[in-house]
Enzyme design. Structure first.
Site, short mmCIF file in Angstrom:
data_model
loop_
_atom_site.label_atom_id
_atom_site.label_comp_id
_atom_site.label_asym_id
_atom_site.label_seq_id
_atom_site.Cartn_x
_atom_site.Cartn_y
_atom_site.Cartn_z
N PHE A 137 38.11 39.92 3.83
CA PHE A 137 39.72 39.74 5.10
C PHE A 137 39.30 40.86 5.23
CE2 PHE A 137 43.70 41.13 5.66
CZ PHE A 137 44.02 40.18 5.99
N ASP A 221 34.94 48.23 4.37
CA ASP A 221 36.18 48.50 4.15
C ASP A 221 36.64 48.70 3.12
OD1 ASP A 221 38.56 47.17 3.92
OD2 ASP A 221 38.66 45.61 5.26
N LYS A 250 46.26 50.68 3.93
CA LYS A 250 47.67 50.71 2.69
C LYS A 250 47.38 52.13 1.54
CE LYS A 250 46.71 45.73 2.39
NZ LYS A 250 46.06 45.44 2.70
#
Ligand SMILES: *Cc1c(COP(=O)(O)O)cnc(C)c1O
Length: 406
Positions: A137, A221, A250
């Site tokens: 993702f 990522d 995040k």
């Protein structure tokens, strides 16, 4: 007079892409949340690995308040002290050395959009191919969706931005796919949204070797795995490699929206004036908060805490002995509890009933991504509540005539 509930308001006014909201929260403190009825919940989701210091941490509150009262935003025509401090800190903890550079955005998707453009700048006309891993993702914008190897997410939005090819997460698949026309390989080092799925042993080392041999960028990522969550500042550091770029978001901001692309060595020279930008990206308010959050993670030794508490939590979960638990995946405080039955959504609902917030990235996995500063008290309480939640679901399964055995 008619009275409406918050569910009515949410159902009418909010975009439908998230489905029904599970609760309305009004307050948070540390690892706890309170809903509109004053009920307390232990939060082991932490806003999806975002609230690194928990809720309303004094360092977070003070950084926001002080910076808001000093200087919030001036645009990227100008530099600010917090922006420079955060860039220097990110370079240090990522280990870029002096040649690293930082691009600031406001989310994970924006960090990955920047990385996508970095890959295109590197590739030019000679290298039109970009490789990405099936099931990984990378975000929901059109660029990052094109990098996201989940056909059901892409399907309603075809055609995708071109050039991306999806490969299995094995060294053999990478060896078969890579050539000198590949601009970059994107890797999610532990696939969080896919259910906390780890890469095969040695994958990142082999990926570094193969991308280097073919002149392709290795872009990692670290949006979910970064900020110390896996027991290193960034997951790639477990493998002792140097990537060309990483993306973060995040947990970096501890609840303030911020993302960044951090480049290493020659990849730092790819962007030149006019090639990318963002109005809000890297503003003084966001960078001051992220710098304070990362500073507190460092001061309080929370990277090591993530490692230790992760091990403690895993052992405790296995100690529950629930027939629904198959085992734990992940590293540090990024934990996927694999279930023996596809009842993860029922476990999440049962947990909420018991005053515990967790989440189910798929039907067979419960994801635990609590604040990095949890301790014995939170872990003991979690184990009680999680055991009760599992029991609620396994009892219901038995009542339905299903056999529940490990
Ligand atoms: C959450 C996430 C993103 C997207 O971040 P947003 O801030 O939601 O845009 C990208 N990659 C990974 C690995 C993520 O976990």
């Amino acid at each position: 007079m008619t009275t409406t509930t918050w569910q009515d308001d949410a159902g009418r006014d909010l975009v439908r892409s998230f489905g029904d909201r599970m609760a309305l929260f009004t307050r948070g403190e540390g690892a706890y949340l309170w809903d509109g009825a004053g009920r307390r919940y232990l939060d082991f989701l932490a806003g999806i690995a975002v609230n690194s210091l928990g809720h309303a941490h004094p360092v977070f509150v003070e950084a926001i308040s002080k910076q808001a009262a000093t200087l919030s935003h001036v645009s990227n025509y100008f530099a600010t002290e917090p922006q420079l401090a955060l860039a220097a800190r990110l370079k240090r903890i990522a280990g870029t050395g002096p040649t690293g550079r930082v691009y600031f955005g406001n989310s994970g998707a924006e960090a990955n959009e920047a990385a996508f453009k970095l890959a295109r700048l590197h590739g030019g006309a000679e290298r039109p191919r970009i490789l990405s891993l099936k099931d990984a993702f990378h975000g929901r914008t059109m660029g990052t969706l094109a990098l996201t190897g989940k056909p059901w997410m892409q399907e309603p939005f075809q055609p995708m931005v071109g050039g991306v090819e999806f490969i299995d997460s094995t060294v053999e698949a990478l060896e078969a796919a890579i050539d000198d026309r590949v601009a970059a390989l994107f890797v999610e080092p532990i696939k969080g949204e896919a259910g906390v799925v780890e890469l095969p042993e040695g994958y990142l080392g082999a990926a570094r070797e193969l991308t280097e041999r073919h002149g392709a960028l290795l872009i990692i990522d670290e949006i979910q795995t970064g900020a110390g969550r896996t027991g290193e500042w960034f997951a790639f550091q477990h493998e002792g490699i140097t990537p060309d770029a990483i993306t973060v978001a995040k947990g970096i901001g501890g609840g303030f929206p911020i993302g960044a692309l951090i480049t290493f060595d020659a990849a730092s020279d790819l962007f030149y004036p006019g090639t990318h930008g963002s109005t809000f990206g890297g503003n003084a308010l966001g960078t001051a908060v992220a710098d304070a959050v990362l500073g507190e993670i460092e001061r309080a030794g929370l990277v090591a805490n993530a490692e230790e508490r992760g091990a403690q939590l895993r052992a405790a979960i296995e100690g529950i002995g629930s027939p629904l638990v198959e085992g734990c995946r992940g590293k540090g405080l990024l934990i996927g509890v694999g279930l023996t039955h596809p009842v993860a959504k029922a476990v999440v609902a049962a947990a909420q009933g018991h005053g515990l917030v967790v989440n189910a990235p798929n039907d067979e996995t419960i994801r635990l991504v609590p604040a990095l500063n949890i301790g014995d008290v939170e872990i003991d309480e979690f184990v009680d509540l999680f055991a009760a939640s599992l029991a609620t679901v396994s009892d219901a399964l038995v009542l339905d005539g299903n056999e529940v055995s490990a």
